[in-house]
Design an enzyme around this catalytic site. Structure first.
Site, PDB file in Angstrom:
ATOM      1  N   SER A 117     -11.550  -0.656   3.040  1.00 20.61           N
ATOM      2  CA  SER A 117     -10.713  -0.596   4.334  1.00 20.61           C
ATOM      3  C   SER A 117      -9.800   0.858   4.728  1.00 20.61           C
ATOM      4  CB  SER A 117      -9.368  -1.503   3.879  1.00 20.61           C
ATOM      5  OG  SER A 117     -10.109  -2.771   3.481  1.00 20.61           O
TER       6      SER A 117
ATOM      7  N   ARG B 229       0.915  -1.140  -0.219  1.00 18.57           N
ATOM      8  CA  ARG B 229      -0.030   0.206   0.136  1.00 18.57           C
ATOM      9  C   ARG B 229       0.786   1.307  -0.089  1.00 18.57           C
ATOM     10  NH1 ARG B 229      -2.189  -3.871  -1.342  1.00 18.57           N
ATOM     11  NH2 ARG B 229      -3.938  -4.620  -0.308  1.00 18.57           N
TER      12      ARG B 229
ATOM     13  N   GLU C  61      -5.433   4.349   5.865  1.00 17.27           N
ATOM     14  CA  GLU C  61      -5.389   4.085   4.539  1.00 17.27           C
ATOM     15  C   GLU C  61      -5.718   5.441   3.818  1.00 17.27           C
ATOM     16  OE1 GLU C  61      -6.085   0.748   0.958  1.00 17.27           O
ATOM     17  OE2 GLU C  61      -6.101   0.124   3.105  1.00 17.27           O
TER      18      GLU C  61
END
Length: 351
Positions: free
Chosen positions: A239, A160, A343
């Site tokens: 998420s 990520r 995130e």
């Protein structure tokens, strides 16, 4: 190019949260994107880049500057090479590759947002990441004042993360190129255990591309991860937290906390994440810390379908969302000694 002043930004995000921008410009060509960026940089005007809005948490006060919405279009498929303009809708691009019989991104179906955002976050799900197929990214380098093309290796992808995320004020992604695989209509090897189980195959097996895509879409929909304007469980950024990656010392301490809290036989999720590193599950941490599906009494709550998604139930503010996020972070830290990291990108606010 379309320009609005005092323009609402909430409708441009999947959270449907955030105040207005002083100025909102929608650019439909690479040249327009570059012109807007240069104008902002030359005048010292703060600049916010918006693609699909699926990874943004914008403060209630909005953005005092120019918000640039990238709405460029363009899809070029030559053999197994795919080029996408940054503004292309990602889910549509995935569907197109499946129809063309090309493997490599079929398990990334249903992820909201634009193609240009995928290399920034190194988007991944169900055993695939874009880093495994991206060959080049063309971007405007604000520091150099010129357009550059970076190879996949130069993008410095990790979990990520990427070169673009590490230096968010430098690059504006314009085009992304992928190298896909012609496997005779079959998918890439299925890597994710849940996907393999639902498909009735072993991890590493291949299945028809359409089957892989449809299975992932069903799994995502069951977790509220496919956009549906009528379903508040999808009024989210997917998420909200990344899965923590711990070194050996931190993982040992975490495992001890798990046993202390859940019993001597309790075993936390653990996945290899490089030499001396272990990845564990943020969703598991949240659930075991007491934040179960549907948690919350206010207008921002945990999804009723997935503990990793924080949602706007329709009347929330960004501060409502952040209050919930902070409560979850503090609770997980208190119980397990692990700090969750958000995130989505925050604009004008922070956890």
């Amino acid at each position: 190019m379309h320009v609005l002043h005092d323009a609402p930004l909430a409708p441009l995000t999947t959270f449907r949260l955030g105040g207005p921008a002083t100025r909102l410009v929608t650019a439909t060509t690479d040249a327009e994107v570059i012109d807007v960026v240069r104008e902002a940089d030359d005048s010292g005007t703060p600049l916010l880049i918006i693609g699909g809005g699926s990874n943004l948490v914008i403060g209630d006060k909005g953005f005092d500057g120019t918000a640039l919405r990238i709405a460029t279009r363009g899809v070029e498929l030559r053999g197994t090479a795919l080029e996408l303009a940054a503004g292309e809708v990602w889910t549509d691009a995935v569907a197109r590759t499946v129809e063309a019989g090309l493997a490599g991104i079929e398990c990334l179906a249903g992820i909201p947002g634009s193609a240009g955002a995928t290399p920034i976050q190194n988007v991944g799900a169900y055993g695939q990441e874009v880093s495994s197929t991206i060959t080049e990214v063309t971007a405007y380098d604000r520091r150099a004042g010129d357009t550059v093309t970076l190879t996949g290796e130069e993008c410095a992808f990790s979990y990520r993360h990427s070169r673009f995320k590490a230096d968010p004020e430098r690059y504006v992604v314009l085009r992304v190129r992928f190298g896909l695989e012609d496997a005779g209509g079959l998918s890439a090897p299925v890597r994710y255990a849940e996907t393999a189980r639902v498909l009735g195959v072993e991890p590493g097996d291949r299945v028809p591309l359409a089957d892989a895509r449809e299975t992932v879409l069903r799994l995502r929909a069951g977790k509220g991860m496919v956009l549906d304007p009528e379903d508040h469980d999808t009024w989210s950024a997917g998420s909200f937290f990344t899965n923590p990656i711990l070194d050996e010392e931190r993982f040992a301490a975490f495992r001890d906390r798990v046993r202390e809290h859940l019993g001597a036989d309790a075993v936390p999720p653990a996945y290899p994440a490089g030499e001396g590193l272990t990845k564990t599950s943020a969703a598991w941490l949240i659930d075991k810390a007491g934040f179960t599906k549907g948690y919350g009494t206010g207008p921002a709550r945990i999804s009723t379908k997935h503990t990793l998604a924080l949602t706007n139930r329709g009347e929330a503010t960004t501060e409502d969302l952040l209050a919930l996020a902070r409560e979850v972070v503090a609770g997980v830290q208190d119980v397990f000694g692990v700090t969750l990291v958000n995130e989505p990108v925050t604009v004008g606010v922070s956890l």
